[in-house]
Enzyme design. Structure first.
Site, PDB file in Angstrom:
ATOM      1  N   CYS A 137       9.815  -6.881  -1.285  1.00 17.85           N
ATOM      2  CA  CYS A 137       8.554  -6.170  -1.073  1.00 17.85           C
ATOM      3  C   CYS A 137       8.242  -5.253  -2.246  1.00 17.85           C
ATOM      4  O   CYS A 137       8.823  -4.170  -2.376  1.00 17.85           O
ATOM      5  CB  CYS A 137       8.613  -5.362   0.225  1.00 17.85           C
ATOM      6  SG  CYS A 137       7.084  -4.467   0.595  1.00 17.85           S
ATOM      7  N   CYS A 140       6.642  -1.920  -1.214  1.00 15.43           N
ATOM      8  CA  CYS A 140       7.628  -0.977  -0.678  1.00 15.43           C
ATOM      9  C   CYS A 140       8.447  -0.331  -1.791  1.00 15.43           C
ATOM     10  O   CYS A 140       8.680   0.881  -1.773  1.00 15.43           O
ATOM     11  CB  CYS A 140       8.580  -1.695   0.273  1.00 15.43           C
ATOM     12  SG  CYS A 140       7.801  -2.640   1.584  1.00 15.43           S
ATOM     13  N   ASP A 141       8.902  -1.128  -2.755  1.00 14.28           N
ATOM     14  CA  ASP A 141       9.907  -0.668  -3.705  1.00 14.28           C
ATOM     15  C   ASP A 141       9.455  -0.593  -5.160  1.00 14.28           C
ATOM     16  O   ASP A 141      10.204  -0.128  -6.023  1.00 14.28           O
ATOM     17  CB  ASP A 141      11.141  -1.584  -3.625  1.00 14.28           C
ATOM     18  CG  ASP A 141      11.746  -1.623  -2.234  1.00 14.28           C
ATOM     19  OD1 ASP A 141      11.688  -0.587  -1.548  1.00 14.28           O
ATOM     20  OD2 ASP A 141      12.275  -2.671  -1.841  1.00 14.28           O
TER      21      ASP A 141
END
Length: 323
Positions: A137, A140-141
């Site tokens: 992701c 997300c990261d």
């Protein structure tokens, strides 16, 4: 097989959607029973750092967040069962569910929150560095790789979207695709090629990741080989992060021939009067990644878990009043 245990509401799955549904259902006095399944906490368990969960700053780990949700659900007397539901029967009421311990459960309503599993390359090194430089992701990261070199593996919409997203964060972005041609929408390909021309994205076609390289600190690079027999290439790229974007598989296999699905995602019936999480069968609700192939975020999964609990409460009240 053990005797049947009847419950008012059963929740299948213990990711953000499942735990949130349990919290809301328990506060509504529905006495929910939640089955954690084989992966308690869902995909977030593999996320080392979360910065975008409202109220938890500067960071929280995926494990810590899911442990907090677990404790929160138990605080309101959710019954949490460490079993996996392996078979269901939804064609008559009460609904029947069978666990991996061969216990039979029936319920008046069900919330399906079994999530999805990110497809992997199947490399031992990928598993070794998961959460330590390997991610599924970028949204997300990606922030953690600001001004660093990263690689994205894939050739569909998700891969290109992640490459474009990361090109505004990372120093250098490498897109690795096993085929000659990309499988994404033309508008996305056009945007990608513009970035390639600007040298902000480097496109490696007819290539696969043979090995993810690293040390005790995490990922340090990838080894690339050719998928074209006419081209013998084997080289390394120095990167700090590798994003696998080759798709997700919803965990919906046990619901085949039980409720309506499309491309393995559960179909929901949206209505102007609510019931936005109801499946093709009244009393069966779904939330999280089993219904979402677009956003795939923990917070959107959690919000749909809330909706599923509210929809289930409304359904159970209606059933109770009709008796």
């Amino acid at each position: 097989m053990d005797i049947t245990h009847h419950q008012k509401l059963i929740i299948i799955g213990s990711g953000p959607a499942g735990y949130t549904a349990a919290i809301y259902a328990a506060r509504a006095n529905l006495s929910p029973v939640l089955f954690t399944g084989i992966n308690p906490g869902g995909q977030l368990i593999n996320t080392s750092t979360i910065e975008n969960w409202p109220g938890n700053f500067p960071v929280i780990t995926g494990t810590d967040l899911m442990n907090k949700m677990h404790k929160h659900a138990k605080l309101f007397n959710t019954t949490i069962v460490p079993e996996e539901i392996i078979k269901v029967r939804f064609n008559q009421i009460p609904f029947l569910l069978i666990s991996d311990t061969h216990k039979k459960y029936t319920s008046d309503a069900v919330v399906i929150a079994t999530g999805a599993t990110a497809k992997s390359l199947g490399l031992p090194s990928e598993k070794k560095f998961m959460g330590r430089g390997v991610s599924s992701c970028a949204i997300c990261d990606g922030f953690f790789y600001k001004n660093k070199n990263v690689a994205i593996v894939g050739g569909g919409n998700s891969a290109i979207e992640e490459a474009l997203y990361l090109s505004n964060i990372a120093k250098e972005v490498h897109l690795i695709h096993r085929r000659e041609n990309l499988r994404a929408e033309k508008i996305l390909i056009s945007r990608l090629l513009k970035k390639v021309k600007e040298n902000s994205i480097i496109f490696h076609k007819n290539s696969i990741v043979h090995k993810i390289l690293g040390d005790k600190t995490g990922v340090t690079g990838i080894n690339i080989i050719s998928t074209n027999n006419m081209l013998e290439k084997n080289y390394n790229i120095n990167v700090s992060g590798v994003f696998i974007a080759i798709g997700h598989t919803p965990n919906t296999k046990i619901f085949l021939n039980q409720i309506k699905m499309k491309n393995d995602y559960i179909t929901i019936k949206s209505g102007i009067n609510g019931n936005y999480t109801q499946t093709s069968i009244p009393g069966i609700f779904a939330a999280g990644d089993v219904i979402d192939h677009v956003y795939k975020q923990a917070i959107t999964a959690s919000s749909s878990g809330c909706m599923a609990a509210l929809d289930a409460e409304k359904y159970l009240d209606k059933v109770s009043n009709s008796i």
